[in-house]
Design an enzyme around this catalytic site. Structure first.
Site, PDB file in Angstrom:
ATOM      1  N   ALA A 110       0.855  -1.192   0.000  1.00 25.37           N
ATOM      2  CA  ALA A 110       0.000   0.000   0.000  1.00 25.37           C
ATOM      3  C   ALA A 110       0.884   1.231   0.000  1.00 25.37           C
ATOM      4  O   ALA A 110       2.047   1.206   0.425  1.00 25.37           O
ATOM      5  CB  ALA A 110      -0.918   0.024   1.219  1.00 25.37           C
ATOM      6  N   GLY A 134       0.544   5.266   1.262  1.00 29.44           N
ATOM      7  CA  GLY A 134      -0.251   6.235   2.005  1.00 29.44           C
ATOM      8  C   GLY A 134       0.286   7.634   1.831  1.00 29.44           C
ATOM      9  O   GLY A 134       1.148   7.906   0.977  1.00 29.44           O
ATOM     10  N   ALA A 139       4.020   7.308   3.776  1.00 30.43           N
ATOM     11  CA  ALA A 139       4.970   6.226   3.564  1.00 30.43           C
ATOM     12  C   ALA A 139       4.365   5.185   2.640  1.00 30.43           C
ATOM     13  O   ALA A 139       3.163   5.165   2.379  1.00 30.43           O
ATOM     14  CB  ALA A 139       5.339   5.585   4.912  1.00 30.43           C
ATOM     15  N   THR A 140       5.243   4.298   2.141  1.00 30.51           N
ATOM     16  CA  THR A 140       4.840   3.151   1.334  1.00 30.51           C
ATOM     17  C   THR A 140       5.187   1.887   2.106  1.00 30.51           C
ATOM     18  O   THR A 140       6.239   1.797   2.745  1.00 30.51           O
ATOM     19  CB  THR A 140       5.561   3.158  -0.019  1.00 30.51           C
ATOM     20  N   VAL A 141       4.281   0.893   2.064  1.00 30.67           N
ATOM     21  CA  VAL A 141       4.477  -0.369   2.779  1.00 30.67           C
ATOM     22  C   VAL A 141       4.761  -1.474   1.755  1.00 30.67           C
ATOM     23  O   VAL A 141       4.035  -1.601   0.756  1.00 30.67           O
ATOM     24  CB  VAL A 141       3.242  -0.733   3.623  1.00 30.67           C
ATOM     25  N   LYS A 187       8.053  -0.411   6.043  1.00 33.01           N
ATOM     26  CA  LYS A 187       7.423   0.889   5.768  1.00 33.01           C
ATOM     27  C   LYS A 187       8.525   1.922   5.609  1.00 33.01           C
ATOM     28  O   LYS A 187       9.340   2.131   6.520  1.00 33.01           O
ATOM     29  CB  LYS A 187       6.485   1.286   6.901  1.00 33.01           C
ATOM     30  N   ASP A 240      -3.594   9.472  15.066  1.00 33.83           N
ATOM     31  CA  ASP A 240      -4.174   9.301  13.720  1.00 33.83           C
ATOM     32  C   ASP A 240      -4.949   7.986  13.644  1.00 33.83           C
ATOM     33  O   ASP A 240      -4.718   7.156  12.774  1.00 33.83           O
ATOM     34  CB  ASP A 240      -3.066   9.335  12.673  1.00 33.83           C
TER      35      ASP A 240
END
Length: 661
Positions: A25, A27, A30-32, A47, A146
């Protein structure tokens, strides 16, 4: 697919250990990725912060990495079955990254996208585990900041395709990540809101302040969305959505789903109070209320059937008697195991009730003790000691641990806090209120009251004054009367109708003005008089400028209007209309006055004497003073008659007739 092929990280090896296998994913921060830990031969999640989120300046980069590292260490110590575990952290290609537990499942956002909304027992089951994770964080001094469906992972239990989520394992991710990025952003501009506006708490919008009650608010919004299938507020711009959390109470879920029970409305209302003091203190407190709500709703999944084991392969129901197959629990994989239940049954201790024969057991012991003087003395001493302990304990619990509450009413907030500190008391603040006679930030009330009993070091709740309440008169000009009345009464003002008047622009029934004027600061309950438009007047004022006075009088008389004349000096001809009020095109009632400015005519000059002068000389004299000359009879003769005669005042440019003989 094309994006993944173009991703330069796919297939790369981080720190000589983590082989990037695929992207899960992407976001906002960040990217996972999924990766293989080649050292321990296990699948993990990696991440990596986006380059746009990491500060570019070297000084800021160092501070960001330091905060990111501290957060990673804090989260790594946060060991809880409902928290996504953090295994490692570091920097790759200048970008900080985290290595985390890989959870095989979906985000709660994916579940809601498929199901739209969940039934109450599923929503409460997910909320319990989510709050358990947040409670562990709050105990460790960590605030998530969050909480949203994208950060809640749902690992569905393998139950043969069942869609019920009650037995699913929930794990919360991204603890502290937003906090680390926000801290870096504050170094740059100090005004970014690193939170998702659909779930942001009011105090984070107005003050930028977050504590455990901030997570409680966001968890309440997530529960609202699970129950109703939507978030409570939307808008065209994120800032509009954020400020709705500040200005409006979250609606009850039953207003959108009428079948929901009142207990869920109360639960959401408690969690989403706009005033943080009105919410549960932290996630653990809200978790207790969620569990109580589940018990009140009689969750069918909380009930179990008692089985009596017959053999290794069979069991029988206690009522009615029936032989069934032994219930085998579903074997969860390692990534989806629930924590051990604390409610496991403990083996009951048996009491052996024996009949004491003569000379045995308690009776024999009593006989031996009381039969000796030393024994009787020991018993008496024990009784005295126990009496003293009971007396001292009773005094302490009944009197000794109490003191009297100090008088704080009428003190300023600063003075009250100083007095509380001297007395060792803790202060809490109730919702402040307005008072006409008490200045702002002065104590209006306290609980417990002055001189009342209070535990030493206890808490005193103070209510502060907001000072006299004043509010501006709302702008209702141009609005229909019914709408203006509702708005003014909604602002706690008293509405009265004043006299109406004609207006050329606003239709009848629309507000022309208010008394006091719009924006004037008044007390609550003040009277506001509303002046309404009667629409356009029936008579239109004509254009009279440039016309003669006689013509203007005739026109006004035909329209039923009354002239009001005012003579002014002017170079224009006498009785010419110079100006008018009202202006032409204005609507007025019949019989209204129209003010006219009338020319008095140019200033007059005296005619010079030219009698007995040669005719040509007289002509030159008159023309030099601006008088046209009309010569009669003999142009070369002597002037015998002039008209007008000498010294007669006439307007400039008047023709003078001379008769020459």
């Amino acid at each position: 697919m094309d994006t993944q092929v173009a991703d330069t990280l796919l297939g790369s090896l981080i720190e000589g250990r983590y082989r990037i296998r695929g992207r899960v994913a992407r976001g906002g921060m960040a990217t996972v990725y999924t990766a293989t830990d080649e050292r321990l031969e296990r699948t993990v999640a990696v991440k990596i912060i986006h380059p746009t989120q990491a500060p570019q300046a070297k000084a800021r980069m160092a501070g960001f990495v330091e905060r990111f590292t501290d957060e990673a260490k804090t989260i790594a110590r946060l060991t809880h079955p409902n928290v996504v575990a953090v295994y490692d952290q570091g920097i790759h290609a200048g970008l900080p990254y985290l290595v985390m537990e890989y959870v095989r499942g979906r985000t709660l956002r994916d579940v809601l996208a498929e199901r739209r909304r969940l039934n109450p027992d599923e929503a409460l089951a997910i909320t319990e585990q989510m709050l358990a994770a947040l409670a562990a964080a709050h105990r460790a001094g960590l605030v998530h900041r969050d909480v949203k469906p994208e950060n809640v992972l749902v690992a569905e239990v393998p139950t043969g395709g069942s869609r019920n989520l009650v037995d699913s394992v929930v794990k919360v991710a991204d603890f502290g990540l937003a906090r680390a990025v926000e801290a870096s952003a504050e170094d740059e501009n100090g005004n970014q809101l690193m939170a998702t506006v659909a779930y942001v708490a009011p105090e984070l919008v107005t003050q930028g302040h977050a504590d455990p009650r901030t997570d409680v608010y966001s968890a309440g919004i997530v529960l609202f969305e699970m129950l109703t299938g939507r978030v409570p507020y939307d808008g065209d711009r994120p800032v509009e959505v954020a400020w709705q959390h500040v200005d409006r109470d979250v609606p009850a879920p039953s207003t959108l789903v009428p079948t929901l029970p009142p207990a869920l409305d109360a639960l959401v209302a408690r969690a989403t109070r706009r005033d943080p003091a009105g919410r549960p203190a932290d996630a653990a407190a809200l978790l207790s209320e969620v569990q109580a709500a589940r018990e009140e709703l009689g969750n069918p999944h909380a009930h179990t059937t008692v089985l009596r084991q017959l053999s290794d392969d069979t069991a029988v129901l206690s009522q009615p008697t029936q032989v069934v197959a032994a219930l085998q629990p579903v074997e969860r994989p390692a990534w989806a195991r629930l924590p051990e239940s604390g409610a496991a049954q403990r083996p009951h201790r048996r009491r052996a009730v024996e009949e004491d024969g003569p000379g045995t057991g308690f009776a024999a012991l009593r006989t031996r003790i009381m039969g000796s003087p030393r024994g009787r003395l020991a018993v008496a001493a024990a009784v005295v000691v126990l009496g003293l302990v009971a007396a001292v304990g009773g005094w302490w619990f009944g009197v000794g641990r109490y003191t009297v509450a100090p008088q704080m009413v009428s003190l300023t907030k600063a003075d009250a806090e100083a007095q509380a500190q001297r007395g060792g008391f803790t202060l809490k603040y109730a919702t402040p209120r307005h008072d006409e006679n008490v200045p702002k930030d002065t104590v209006l009330g306290q609980s417990p009251g002055s001189a009342a009993r209070i535990v030493k070091g206890g808490t005193i709740t103070l209510t502060l004054s907001l000072g006299p309440e004043r509010l501006p008169v709302p702008d209702v000009v141009g609005k229909d009367y019914a709408l203006a009345q509702a708005e003014l009464e909604g602002a706690n003002l008293v509405v009265a109708k004043g006299s109406s008047r004609y207006d050329d622009t606003l239709p009848a029934g629309v507000v022309l003005a208010t008394d006091p004027k719009v924006g004037t600061v008044v007390k609550p309950g003040a009277k506001v008089t509303v002046i309404l438009s009667k629409g356009r007047a029936p008579v239109t004022v004509p254009n009279l400028v440039g016309k003669s006075l006689t013509e203007a009088r005739t026109i006004l008389a035909q329209l039923g209007l009354k002239p009001v004349e005012n003579v002014k000096d002017s170079d224009k001809p006498k009785d010419e209309i110079l100006g008018q009020s009202p202006a032409d095109g204005t609507g007025v009632e019949k019989g209204a006055q129209v003010k006219l400015e009338i020319s008095k005519g140019p200033p007059q000059v005296a005619v010079p004497r030219v009698v007995d002068m040669p005719c040509q000389q007289a002509k030159q004299t008159l023309e030099s003073q601006g008088f046209p000359v009309n010569v009669q009879l003999n142009p070369n003769g002597i002037v015998r008659i002039q008209n007008p005669v000498e010294n007669t005042p006439v307007p400039p440019g008047t023709t003078i007739t001379v008769t020459c003989l």
